[in-house]
Design a protein around this motif. Structure first.
Motif, PDB file in Angstrom:
ATOM      1  N   GLU A  75       0.788  -0.865   0.618  1.00  0.00           N
ATOM      2  CA  GLU A  75       0.197   0.334   0.382  1.00  0.00           C
ATOM      3  C   GLU A  75       1.006   0.944   0.319  1.00  0.00           C
ATOM      4  O   GLU A  75       1.686   1.571   0.909  1.00  0.00           O
ATOM      5  CB  GLU A  75      -0.683  -0.462   0.880  1.00  0.00           C
ATOM      6  N   TYR A  76       0.517   2.314  -0.682  1.00  0.00           N
ATOM      7  CA  TYR A  76       1.352   3.814  -0.943  1.00  0.00           C
ATOM      8  C   TYR A  76       2.734   3.678  -1.960  1.00  0.00           C
ATOM      9  O   TYR A  76       3.442   4.309  -1.799  1.00  0.00           O
ATOM     10  CB  TYR A  76       2.043   4.343  -0.071  1.00  0.00           C
ATOM     11  N   GLY A  77       2.535   1.820  -1.678  1.00  0.00           N
ATOM     12  CA  GLY A  77       4.145   1.706  -2.839  1.00  0.00           C
ATOM     13  C   GLY A  77       4.418   2.404  -4.333  1.00  0.00           C
ATOM     14  O   GLY A  77       5.216   3.434  -4.047  1.00  0.00           O
ATOM     15  N   PRO A  78       3.467   2.928  -5.477  1.00  0.00           N
ATOM     16  CA  PRO A  78       3.073   3.228  -5.946  1.00  0.00           C
ATOM     17  C   PRO A  78       3.588   4.721  -6.047  1.00  0.00           C
ATOM     18  O   PRO A  78       4.040   5.360  -6.311  1.00  0.00           O
ATOM     19  CB  PRO A  78       2.045   4.039  -6.837  1.00  0.00           C
ATOM     20  N   ASP A  79       3.627   5.831  -4.840  1.00  0.00           N
ATOM     21  CA  ASP A  79       3.808   6.817  -4.641  1.00  0.00           C
ATOM     22  C   ASP A  79       5.632   7.358  -4.552  1.00  0.00           C
ATOM     23  O   ASP A  79       5.944   8.145  -4.346  1.00  0.00           O
ATOM     24  CB  ASP A  79       3.614   7.311  -3.457  1.00  0.00           C
ATOM     25  N   LEU A  80       6.309   6.196  -3.702  1.00  0.00           N
ATOM     26  CA  LEU A  80       8.101   5.889  -3.623  1.00  0.00           C
ATOM     27  C   LEU A  80       8.218   6.711  -4.461  1.00  0.00           C
ATOM     28  O   LEU A  80       9.251   7.331  -4.664  1.00  0.00           O
ATOM     29  CB  LEU A  80       8.008   4.741  -3.344  1.00  0.00           C
TER      30      LEU A  80
END
Length: 145
Positions: A75-80
């Motif tokens: 979760e939220y990995g694509p924001d990294l």
């Protein structure tokens, strides 16, 4: 965080240093509103189990997805990529393969029982993952187990 998720984070960038991965894990914990875990333990376990591979790349030690990983973004990995100031790295698959071979060969002498069986499985995964022939490593594992 499990090994596949750690591999997913690393895969997003092609490779990360250990400190970059730890920073990414801290950022994800912040986004989730959690206290950050000690990332060292999870990273060490992922390395031990071949979810991550450590290689030398352009004067840095990088972690890259390993042969047993099915990289999956948490979760939220694509924001990294928007959070971390890290360029994508393209680590040569043959460099990764050589690192895995070297590690497997070094572990054979001390592998017994469950670990030897696990490493046998890793050899098959590694051959599907990279240009490797690990018949000799399997033979050594069979002799030592």
């Amino acid at each position: 965080m499990d090994g596949d998720e750690l591999a997913g984070i690393v895969d997003l960038f092609g490779g990360l240093t250990r400190s970059e991965l730890e920073r990414a894990l801290d950022e994800l914990a912040f986004k989730r509103g959690d206290e950050p875990d000690d990332p060292g333990e999870g990273v060490d376990a992922a390395l031990h189990e071949y979810y991550l591979v450590e290689v030398e790349y352009e004067d840095a030690t990088l972690l890259a997805p390993g042969p047993v990983a099915f990289p999956e973004l948490p979760e939220y990995g694509p924001d990294l990529p928007h959070i971390l100031d890290v360029e994508r790295r393209d680590v040569d698959r043959e460099v990764l393969a050589a690192a895995v071979r070297e590690r497997l060969e070094s572990e054979v002498a001390e592998a017994d029982g469950d670990r030897a069986e696990y490493l046998l499985d890793v050899t098959y995964d590694a051959e599907a993952w990279a240009p490797l022939d690990l018949d000799d490593v399997r033979e050594d594992l069979a002799v030592d187990s």
